[in-house]
Write a protein that holds these residues in place. Structure first.
Motif, PDB file in Angstrom:
ATOM      1  N   TRP A  68      62.331  91.550  -5.154  1.00 31.94           N
ATOM      2  CA  TRP A  68      61.435  90.842  -6.069  1.00 31.94           C
ATOM      3  C   TRP A  68      61.567  91.373  -7.490  1.00 31.94           C
ATOM      4  O   TRP A  68      61.736  92.577  -7.723  1.00 31.94           O
ATOM      5  CB  TRP A  68      59.978  91.015  -5.622  1.00 31.94           C
ATOM      6  CG  TRP A  68      58.977  90.297  -6.484  1.00 31.94           C
ATOM      7  CD1 TRP A  68      58.489  89.047  -6.308  1.00 31.94           C
ATOM      8  CD2 TRP A  68      58.349  90.809  -7.671  1.00 31.94           C
ATOM      9  NE1 TRP A  68      57.606  88.730  -7.311  1.00 31.94           N
ATOM     10  CE2 TRP A  68      57.504  89.791  -8.176  1.00 31.94           C
ATOM     11  CE3 TRP A  68      58.442  92.012  -8.386  1.00 31.94           C
ATOM     12  CZ2 TRP A  68      56.738  89.955  -9.315  1.00 31.94           C
ATOM     13  CZ3 TRP A  68      57.684  92.169  -9.539  1.00 31.94           C
ATOM     14  CH2 TRP A  68      56.839  91.150  -9.988  1.00 31.94           C
ATOM     15  N   SER A  69      61.505  90.480  -8.456  1.00 35.06           N
ATOM     16  CA  SER A  69      61.359  90.854  -9.864  1.00 35.06           C
ATOM     17  C   SER A  69      60.545  89.755 -10.537  1.00 35.06           C
ATOM     18  O   SER A  69      60.289  88.696  -9.940  1.00 35.06           O
ATOM     19  CB  SER A  69      62.721  91.004 -10.546  1.00 35.06           C
ATOM     20  OG  SER A  69      63.309  89.725 -10.753  1.00 35.06           O
ATOM     21  N   GLU A  70      60.146  89.963 -11.778  1.00 37.69           N
ATOM     22  CA  GLU A  70      59.380  88.945 -12.489  1.00 37.69           C
ATOM     23  C   GLU A  70      60.182  87.671 -12.700  1.00 37.69           C
ATOM     24  O   GLU A  70      59.622  86.596 -12.892  1.00 37.69           O
ATOM     25  CB  GLU A  70      58.907  89.493 -13.843  1.00 37.69           C
ATOM     26  CG  GLU A  70      57.849  90.586 -13.713  1.00 37.69           C
ATOM     27  CD  GLU A  70      57.295  91.018 -15.055  1.00 37.69           C
ATOM     28  OE1 GLU A  70      57.749  90.461 -16.084  1.00 37.69           O
ATOM     29  OE2 GLU A  70      56.413  91.891 -15.078  1.00 37.69           O
ATOM     30  N   CYS A 251      55.988  83.610  -7.362  1.00 40.25           N
ATOM     31  CA  CYS A 251      55.884  84.565  -6.261  1.00 40.25           C
ATOM     32  C   CYS A 251      55.263  85.848  -6.796  1.00 40.25           C
ATOM     33  O   CYS A 251      55.856  86.523  -7.645  1.00 40.25           O
ATOM     34  CB  CYS A 251      57.267  84.840  -5.661  1.00 40.25           C
ATOM     35  SG  CYS A 251      57.288  86.141  -4.421  1.00 40.25           S
ATOM     36  N   GLY A 252      54.072  86.187  -6.316  1.00 40.00           N
ATOM     37  CA  GLY A 252      53.399  87.391  -6.782  1.00 40.00           C
ATOM     38  C   GLY A 252      53.971  88.660  -6.189  1.00 40.00           C
ATOM     39  O   GLY A 252      53.998  89.714  -6.837  1.00 40.00           O
ATOM     40  N   SER A 253      54.446  88.569  -4.937  1.00 42.11           N
ATOM     41  CA  SER A 253      55.020  89.743  -4.271  1.00 42.11           C
ATOM     42  C   SER A 253      55.698  89.301  -2.981  1.00 42.11           C
ATOM     43  O   SER A 253      55.527  88.158  -2.539  1.00 42.11           O
ATOM     44  CB  SER A 253      53.934  90.781  -3.956  1.00 42.11           C
ATOM     45  OG  SER A 253      52.988  90.250  -3.030  1.00 42.11           O
ATOM     46  N   GLU A 255      56.181  90.256   1.127  1.00 37.40           N
ATOM     47  CA  GLU A 255      55.590  91.012   2.230  1.00 37.40           C
ATOM     48  C   GLU A 255      56.615  92.013   2.770  1.00 37.40           C
ATOM     49  O   GLU A 255      57.809  91.729   2.841  1.00 37.40           O
ATOM     50  CB  GLU A 255      55.168  90.059   3.360  1.00 37.40           C
ATOM     51  CG  GLU A 255      54.248  88.927   2.935  1.00 37.40           C
ATOM     52  CD  GLU A 255      52.834  89.368   2.605  1.00 37.40           C
ATOM     53  OE1 GLU A 255      52.553  90.589   2.691  1.00 37.40           O
ATOM     54  OE2 GLU A 255      52.013  88.515   2.252  1.00 37.40           O
ATOM     55  N   HIS A 256      56.152  93.202   3.138  1.00 41.93           N
ATOM     56  CA  HIS A 256      57.009  94.221   3.753  1.00 41.93           C
ATOM     57  C   HIS A 256      56.861  94.084   5.267  1.00 41.93           C
ATOM     58  O   HIS A 256      55.822  94.412   5.839  1.00 41.93           O
ATOM     59  CB  HIS A 256      56.609  95.609   3.262  1.00 41.93           C
ATOM     60  CG  HIS A 256      56.732  95.760   1.772  1.00 41.93           C
ATOM     61  ND1 HIS A 256      57.942  95.930   1.140  1.00 41.93           N
ATOM     62  CD2 HIS A 256      55.797  95.714   0.796  1.00 41.93           C
ATOM     63  CE1 HIS A 256      57.755  96.009  -0.166  1.00 41.93           C
ATOM     64  NE2 HIS A 256      56.455  95.884  -0.409  1.00 41.93           N
ATOM     65  N   CYS A 266      56.669  85.357   1.124  1.00 43.81           N
ATOM     66  CA  CYS A 266      56.094  85.493  -0.222  1.00 43.81           C
ATOM     67  C   CYS A 266      54.585  85.302  -0.276  1.00 43.81           C
ATOM     68  O   CYS A 266      54.001  84.552   0.511  1.00 43.81           O
ATOM     69  CB  CYS A 266      56.725  84.457  -1.152  1.00 43.81           C
ATOM     70  SG  CYS A 266      58.530  84.533  -1.225  1.00 43.81           S
TER      71      CYS A 266
END
Length: 595
Positions: A68-70, A251-253, A255-256, A266
């Protein structure tokens, strides 16, 4: 790690020999020309892509995961290139209507391809897999303008799709849904809210991502009756229909997760994002069931896929690894030990995996043919097939994913300590398999759907028709299979009556019995297919003593002797009722948790 090999011999046995593909397609308007030669060409080319391109990326996807990145989400190395090859091969449009650029083949052909894609690389296969449900939802419920705007690019695969249901506070209970949609005054809506667990929600594999989103309109009724459905693109469309400015969806983050690391799961934020209504206001859940039912069949397939991966790995290892001696004497006296395959317990695990993999293949392919009939059959075919799908889909989703998980666990066990080590691929298969019992409705949710909505709601009428259909099939089945199966379907019918009577005392009785009933149902349905396959293989053996058919008969007998008896424990558990489950109060549980 064993190299993946598409199980073409068994696919063709089930689809062509057992289920009569030629006769099936000849009975479908518009599918009469889908002959053996064309089917073989599709399977052979699909197998080549899966074996040579996708399978080598399975471990890479697991180890690299998504980033993930901005600016967005990057998929593992090779994933995007493989997807471009997938598009170039014309695979996304295999079963899509010709008017939108597809090839117009029945959906069952797409399912044959989906099996191989999922076995070669579960995480990668989810990107095009979610798009299929998005396309079908638009075909069935989208306006002519929405279809014109989005379907051609979705069918070509240039754009991909998602399903956005779950929210942080709600999980599977959509009555808690808070995402809102407000009219913009120009026919579009501003969609605001947060969705979680969105598979393929953001990635670098396509030019645009089309989100199918559940949201509430102002003054909508409370609960699930007040939910509407919207299409929300990652990029809005320019005047000429091409990709335009970025929509306010991000996409804010990520999931792990335990497994399927190569798929981007996402948290999606919709900040007044422009969307368009699909179907009628407050009927979004009804429209979404098109997507959800497609996804349930696809997830059921994942149970088969993980069983097949376990089978290929475990068979390869058991035939090569030397450990211990046979209890009946040395089988390889010139070697320091015998191969694992000589041991009865190893054979138990291998045959259990095989019985699930090959039995589930027959089950899912049967459902695929019913899906063909429901979509493009005669009026009589549509009604009969739709009824069968309604009854059997929750069994398939719940049962197949549970036994797929069991098969993946056996796959680890056959390897012993090496199964716990990453390099062999079995532990990844087990981790990846775990999600299938959860998403698109947990096993508990499927079981309540089966008992409550699909059996009890019509007094068991549809269930009774299915039982009669199996009963008529027994006449052509070998006695060694038909006789025990006859007893099982009689007992199955009695269990429905028993649960219905108990439910009259308390609905907790349905909740108590539901999962055991679903698993009981799955074992009996698989016995039906194994009886048919064993009988057919016996007939083939009379013509040709081919080891494939001998293996099929042996596995059918194993299933009836060693797997089907599991139904006895499920029956006993059902008959014990809900008393021991409900004897403690909610306060008792709180007090116990505090100890």
């Amino acid at each position: 790690m064993a190299d993946y090999k598409a199980p073409l011999r068994d696919i063709r046995f089930v689809f062509d020999e057992l289920l009569g593909a030629d006769e099936h397609y000849a009975s479908l308007p518009g599918a009469e020309e889908l002959n053996q030669e064309l089917r073989d060409a599709i399977l052979d080319e699909g197998a080549k892509f899966c074996e040579q391109t996708l399978a080598p990326l399975r471990r890479i996807g697991d180890e690299e995961g998504c980033t993930w990145s901005e600016d967005g989400v990057t998929t593992p190395g090779g994933f995007a290139d493989a997807y471009q090859q997938f598009i170039d091969g014309g695979w996304p449009g295999l079963s899509m209507p010709e008017q939108f650029g597809g090839q117009g083949l029945p959906n069952s052909m797409d399912l044959l391809l989906s099996e191989m894609l999922g076995q070669a690389n579960h995480a990668w296969s989810m990107y095009p897999g979610l798009s299929a449900g998005c396309r079908e939802t638009l075909i069935e419920h989208g306006s002519e303008q929405l279809q014109k705007d989005y379907l051609i690019k979705l069918v070509s695969g240039d754009w991909t799709g998602t399903m956005c249901l779950t929210e942080p506070q709600g999980g599977s209970d959509l009555s808690f849904l808070r995402t809102k949609a407000e009219a913009n005054g120009d026919g579009s809506y501003a969609v605001t809210g947060t969705k979680i667990f969105i598979s393929s929600g953001e990635h670098d594999m396509s030019d645009n991502i089309i989100h199918i989103v559940l949201a509430r309109l102002p003054d909508a009724p409370k609960g699930t009756k007040g939910i509407s459905l919207f299409i929300v693109p990652k990029f809005n469309l320019a005047a000429d229909g091409s990709v335009g400015e970025r929509n306010t969806v991000s996409c804010g983050s990520l999931e792990h997760k335990m497994g399927i690391h190569g798929n981007a799961t996402c948290v999606m934020n919709f900040d007044g994002a422009k969307g368009f209504l699909v179907g009628k206001e407050n009927e979004g859940l009804k429209c979404m069931f098109t997507f959800m039912n497609t996804a349930r069949i696809g997830t059921a397939m994942q149970g088969l896929n993980h069983a097949e991966v376990a089978l290929q790995g475990a068979m390869s290892y058991a035939l090569d690894r030397e450990a211990g001696r046979s209890l009946t004497g040395k089988k390889s006296p010139d070697r320091p030990a015998d191969k694992l395959i000589v041991h009865a317990d190893v054979r138990r695990m291998l045959l259990t995996i095989r019985s699930f993999s090959e039995g589930c293949r027959a089950f899912i392919y049967y459902l695929s043919q019913q899906g063909d009939k429901a979509l493009q059959g005669t009026e009589e075919q549509v009604k009969e097939a739709s009824d069968l799908l309604a009854l059997l889909t929750p069994i398939a989703k719940g049962f197949m994913t549970e036994v797929g998980l069991e098969a993946a666990s056996h796959g680890v066990q056959v390897y012993g300590g090496h199964g716990y080590i990453r390099e062999w691929g079995m532990e990844q298969n087990l981790r990846d398999a775990r999600i299938a019992t959860l998403y698109e409705g947990t096993t508990g949710i499927q079981s309540l759907d089966l008992l409550g909505r699909k059996i009890m709601s019509d007094g068991g009428a549809n269930f009774g028709k299915f039982i009669a259909m199996i009963g008529a099939d027994l006449e052509a089945m070998d006695d060694e299979f038909s006789e025990p199966l006859q007893k099982m379907i009689a007992e199955w019918t009695e269990l429905v009556g028993f649960i219905g009577a108990q439910a009259g005392k308390s609905y907790d009785e349905i909740g108590s019995a539901s999962v055991d009933f679903l698993m009981y149902s799955g074992y009996v349905v698989l016995a039906w297919f194994w009886g048919r396959m064993g009988t057919l293989a016996n007939t083939k053996l009379a013509e040709n003593d081919e080891v494939f058919y001998r293996g099929k008969v042996a596995t059918a007998r194993f299933y009836f002797d060693k797997v089907l008896p599991r139904t006895a424990s499920h029956k006993q558990t059902i008959e014990k009722g809900a008393d021991s489950l409900m004897s403690l109060t909610d306060d008792d549980f709180e007090a116990l948790a505090a100890i």
